[in-house]
Design an enzyme around this catalytic site. Sequence first.
Site, mmCIF file in Angstrom:
data_model
loop_
_atom_site.group_PDB
_atom_site.id
_atom_site.type_symbol
_atom_site.label_atom_id
_atom_site.label_comp_id
_atom_site.label_asym_id
_atom_site.label_seq_id
_atom_site.Cartn_x
_atom_site.Cartn_y
_atom_site.Cartn_z
ATOM 1 N N GLY B 13 2.488 17.391 -5.545
ATOM 2 C CA GLY B 13 3.603 16.498 -5.161
ATOM 3 C C GLY B 13 4.971 16.709 -5.899
ATOM 4 O O GLY B 13 5.453 15.950 -6.537
ATOM 5 N N ALA B 14 4.936 17.940 -6.519
ATOM 6 C CA ALA B 14 5.656 18.310 -7.839
ATOM 7 C C ALA B 14 7.110 18.947 -7.176
ATOM 8 O O ALA B 14 8.092 18.973 -8.056
ATOM 9 C CB ALA B 14 5.002 19.738 -8.334
ATOM 10 N N SER B 15 7.619 18.694 -6.138
ATOM 11 C CA SER B 15 8.939 18.799 -5.653
ATOM 12 C C SER B 15 9.779 17.931 -5.738
ATOM 13 O O SER B 15 11.184 18.152 -5.803
ATOM 14 C CB SER B 15 8.752 19.458 -4.358
ATOM 15 O OG SER B 15 8.538 18.408 -3.473
ATOM 16 N N ARG B 16 9.353 16.799 -6.124
ATOM 17 C CA ARG B 16 10.483 15.596 -6.377
ATOM 18 C C ARG B 16 9.857 14.498 -7.237
ATOM 19 O O ARG B 16 8.602 14.477 -7.143
ATOM 20 C CB ARG B 16 11.038 15.051 -5.040
ATOM 21 C CG ARG B 16 9.843 14.440 -4.019
ATOM 22 C CD ARG B 16 10.436 14.252 -2.779
ATOM 23 N NE ARG B 16 9.336 13.505 -2.051
ATOM 24 C CZ ARG B 16 9.348 12.637 -0.991
ATOM 25 N NH1 ARG B 16 10.587 11.936 -0.781
ATOM 26 N NH2 ARG B 16 8.669 12.238 -0.299
ATOM 27 N N ASN B 91 -0.880 13.863 -7.904
ATOM 28 C CA ASN B 91 0.521 13.040 -7.607
ATOM 29 C C ASN B 91 0.690 12.918 -6.418
ATOM 30 O O ASN B 91 1.424 12.039 -6.060
ATOM 31 C CB ASN B 91 1.637 13.656 -8.669
ATOM 32 C CG ASN B 91 3.118 12.891 -8.184
ATOM 33 O OD1 ASN B 91 2.920 11.697 -8.465
ATOM 34 N ND2 ASN B 91 3.641 13.673 -7.615
ATOM 35 N N SER B 143 -1.252 3.237 -8.408
ATOM 36 C CA SER B 143 -0.235 2.651 -8.236
ATOM 37 C C SER B 143 -0.625 1.448 -8.568
ATOM 38 O O SER B 143 -1.721 0.767 -8.581
ATOM 39 C CB SER B 143 0.154 2.759 -6.738
ATOM 40 O OG SER B 143 1.149 1.810 -6.380
ATOM 41 N N TYR B 156 -1.792 2.152 1.870
ATOM 42 C CA TYR B 156 -1.253 2.748 0.687
ATOM 43 C C TYR B 156 -1.922 2.050 -0.511
ATOM 44 O O TYR B 156 -2.520 2.630 -1.425
ATOM 45 C CB TYR B 156 0.410 2.654 0.608
ATOM 46 C CG TYR B 156 0.719 3.160 -0.894
ATOM 47 C CD1 TYR B 156 1.067 4.464 -0.722
ATOM 48 C CD2 TYR B 156 1.243 2.408 -1.993
ATOM 49 C CE1 TYR B 156 1.589 5.126 -2.069
ATOM 50 C CE2 TYR B 156 1.697 2.906 -3.200
ATOM 51 C CZ TYR B 156 1.704 4.436 -3.116
ATOM 52 O OH TYR B 156 2.208 4.969 -4.398
#
Lengths: 218, 246
Positions: B13-16, B91, B143, B156
């Site tokens: 999940g590293a692009s944003r 992530n 979370s 979630y």
Amino acid sequence: MNGLLLLGEPNELLADLRTRLTDQSVSVYEYGRNQEALDALSSWETDKNPIDRIIFGPATIAHDLPRSLGEVDDLAQAHEEAVLSFLLQLQAAGRLLARSGGGQIWAITQEQSARYLFPLPTSPIDSYARRAAVKSFAREIKRMDVNVNCLDIQFQMDQTPDDQWRVMRNRVNIYASRLRHQAIASFSKFLCDLLNQDDLPMSGLVVPVGIGLTEQNI
Amino acid sequence: MRKLAKPTILITGASRGIGAAIAQHLATDGHQFALCYRSDKQAAEDVAAKVEAKGARVETYQADLSDPQQALELPVRVAHELGGIDVLIANAGMAKDGPFLTLTSEQITSVIQTNLSGTLRLAGSCVPFLEQSEAGRIILLSSLGGIFGTDGQVPYSASKGGIIGMTQWLGELLGPKGIRVNAVAPGFIETDMTMQLNQDRIQPFLDFSALRRIGKPEEVADVVSFLLNPGYVNSTTIRCDGGFAR
């Protein structure tokens, strides 16, 4: 209380609860944790068989460390199925009670810290997933007079062989006064009393039941 | 045993959002990065360029973690190309928000497959490589919903609660092998996803936070940075939520 639905694999706690409630002339229905249970919840005819209490029994999944990719995949699949099964049945249970005037849903989880003392078939992934789902869902459905809670049981000593029990007790002998034997019947009676209270002032809670060894540590 | 002079860090999940912030934050330490993204290749390459500019070596990897095979194979690909894995920062995640009674089984399933079983497959597949490291680390992103629950986010929250259980379970099993397993539970953090919410949805989070403000991705990255060298901290989920509803 009009009727109770027990969902989950048979165990001593659910069996004791069934006996206790049947003695009180409450109708008790039982289904496993599978598609059959989901179908029953989805198509339940409350006019014929009134239901206002639903209990999800505990889940246990073997938790050895997987060594191969195949074992990793099998374990992930087992958890996926367990959590999805719970969520879909929880949703169906909520719909059922919401359209029939309200009631109580209880999800039984296992507090797993005692596994440091002796091998327990606990499932922390499933337990924590259930707790978070219950806390979230309870806020949504309370306005429909449905109370959703978790009963978090530390461990059921009746399921502990005597020789293991003695070893465990001796390892933590400083707490020996706390580690006195508690029968499953005492857990069952506690839950039964909660089920019998129509104006239950509890929703979205994780209720710990045990002997004070540990408590819901994160 | 791999030495940690140039540790390899796999971030999903590293692009944003939080994943991108973690990559850029840790890049100052000069590590070697495997940045995983699901669909936005350009965004991942933009993050990679920023990380490389700080002197780190970076490779990007596409993988959809809801696909069991891709989740299992990602660590194998990374270890093969970069020589091993020392740190996993899991992530990647997704949400399908809405009243629980109205969600479809497909929506519920997609969240659990990506956030829970996808993470379990990823972490399990990483373990053999982490065992070869001098100081293997698994850092999972949970979370506040996994602890406190969040209405409108039942699947979630369940998935993120499961991550807390996974942290305890893996921490127990891998602790004796020298691998530390911990998690971070961010509260309400300023990301593309949360910035799409209207003020009515955001305000309760602000009211319940002792700091009375939204958190920044860099503040989550600070906690992750600490967990690279956590000392005696293990099997623990650290809340990064501004003091939410204590």
